[in-house]
Design an enzyme around this catalytic site. Structure first.
Site, PDB file in Angstrom:
ATOM      1  CB  SER A   8     -37.357  88.995  29.181  1.00 14.91           C
ATOM      2  OG  SER A   8     -38.034  90.025  29.261  1.00 14.91           O
ATOM      3  CG  ASP A  35     -36.541  93.615  30.666  1.00 15.53           C
ATOM      4  OD1 ASP A  35     -35.347  93.631  30.575  1.00 15.53           O
ATOM      5  OD2 ASP A  35     -37.074  92.539  29.882  1.00 15.53           O
ATOM      6  CG  MET A  68     -32.831  98.717  30.159  1.00 17.14           C
ATOM      7  SD  MET A  68     -33.833  97.977  29.085  1.00 17.14           S
ATOM      8  CE  MET A  68     -34.748  96.901  30.092  1.00 17.14           C
TER       9      MET A  68
HETATM   10  C1  DX5 Z   1     -35.304  94.988  26.067  1.00 16.79           C
HETATM   11  C2  DX5 Z   1     -35.157  93.942  27.299  1.00 16.79           C
HETATM   12  C3  DX5 Z   1     -35.488  92.601  26.870  1.00 16.79           C
HETATM   13  C4  DX5 Z   1     -36.690  92.216  26.250  1.00 16.79           C
HETATM   14  C5  DX5 Z   1     -36.186  91.148  25.268  1.00 16.79           C
HETATM   15  O1  DX5 Z   1     -34.864  96.084  26.047  1.00 16.79           O
HETATM   16  O2  DX5 Z   1     -34.124  94.195  27.874  1.00 16.79           O
HETATM   17  O3  DX5 Z   1     -35.338  91.771  28.051  1.00 16.79           O
HETATM   18  O4  DX5 Z   1     -37.806  91.747  26.859  1.00 16.79           O
HETATM   19  O5  DX5 Z   1     -37.381  90.764  24.478  1.00 16.79           O
HETATM   20  P1  DX5 Z   1     -37.264  89.793  23.324  1.00 16.79           P
HETATM   21  O6  DX5 Z   1     -36.692  88.520  23.566  1.00 16.79           O
HETATM   22  O7  DX5 Z   1     -38.791  89.949  22.768  1.00 16.79           O
HETATM   23  O8  DX5 Z   1     -36.434  90.501  22.305  1.00 16.79           O
HETATM   24 ZN    ZN Z   2     -33.692  92.826  29.473  1.00 18.06          ZN
END
Ligand code: DX5
Ligand code: ZN
Length: 218
Positions: A8, A35, A68
């Site tokens: 991500s 994201d 999101m």
């Molecule tokens: C959070 C995002 C994730 C985020 C995960 O809402 O959907 O994709 O980037 O990050 P880590 O791996 O740091 O928890």
């Molecule tokens: Zn995500």
């Protein structure tokens, strides 16, 4: 079922984003997780269409877009036009989830459906035959760098059971707080598409990717 790593970029260094995308690609990651946060469905705002369009040419890796945002059907075509290969939207954010899946499929792209930690996996049931991937959030969506919520492991198991009962081998993605230390647990619970932000982009990116892929056997 194939295990897939989807780093991500929320945790990337945006000064050198193009280079870091090439780094995860060269190290063997199969997807790139993008994201999109609208400040309404989740409290934070991240990045959107122009950024996707701009980084699309950095790599021919599969761009795995996680929306999101509220009422996601409004933006499917634009994310497709900007280079998304897989589009995942939140069940909680869509008025007519089946219509969103159809809209994504209309453009020949893969459709994922996400649920937050508080949403019952059974709510996915009406859509299991249509959807290409399920995303079981392992943290509350909205921010990187959080800790995995342990109760979500049971949800991954239930989601895999629901799919097995229907004879489906649909991908289950997990997202949030995944580290080298808990990776085996989420794999054993039934996940096969692993999102990781801070565990990949903090430190030596290539070595992090290699270690993840090693544990995943892919
Ligand atoms: C959070 C995002 C994730 C985020 C995960 O809402 O959907 O994709 O980037 O990050 P880590 O791996 O740091 O928890
Ligand atoms: Zn995500």
């Amino acid at each position: 079922m194939k295990n897939i790593l989807s780093p991500s970029i929320l945790a990337a260094d945006f000064k050198i984003l193009g280079q870091q995308i090439k780094d995860v690609d060269r190290a063997g990651a199969q997807y790139l997780h993008f994201d999109v946060m609208d400040g309404v469905f989740v409290p934070s705002i991240s990045f959107g269409l122009p950024v996707l369009k701009s980084i699309r040419s950095a790599s021919d890796i599969i761009y795995d877009v996680h929306l999101m945002i509220v009422d996601p059907i409004r933006y499917i075509k634009e994310f497709v036009d900007s280079g998304a290969d897989i589009i995942t939207f939140h069940l909680e954010a869509a008025e007519d989830p089946a219509a969103v899946i159809d809209e994504i499929h209309k453009y020949g792209k893969k459709a994922g459906m996400a649920i937050k930690p508080g949403t019952d996996v059974k709510e996915l049931l009406p859509y299991l035959d249509k959807v290409d991937m399920i995303l079981v959030m392992t943290v509350e969506p909205g921010f990187g760098g959080q800790k995995l919520i342990p109760e979500t492991l049971e949800k991954i198991k239930s989601a895999r059971e629901l799919l097995n009962d229907k004879g489906l081998d649909t991908d289950i993605q997990v997202d949030g707080g995944i580290t080298k230390d808990n990776l085996n647990e989420v794999l054993e619970a039934g996940a096969n598409v692993i999102v990781a932000g801070s565990s990949i982009f903090i430190g030596d990116i290539a070595s992090n990717v290699t270690q993840f892929l090693g544990i995943m056997g892919s």
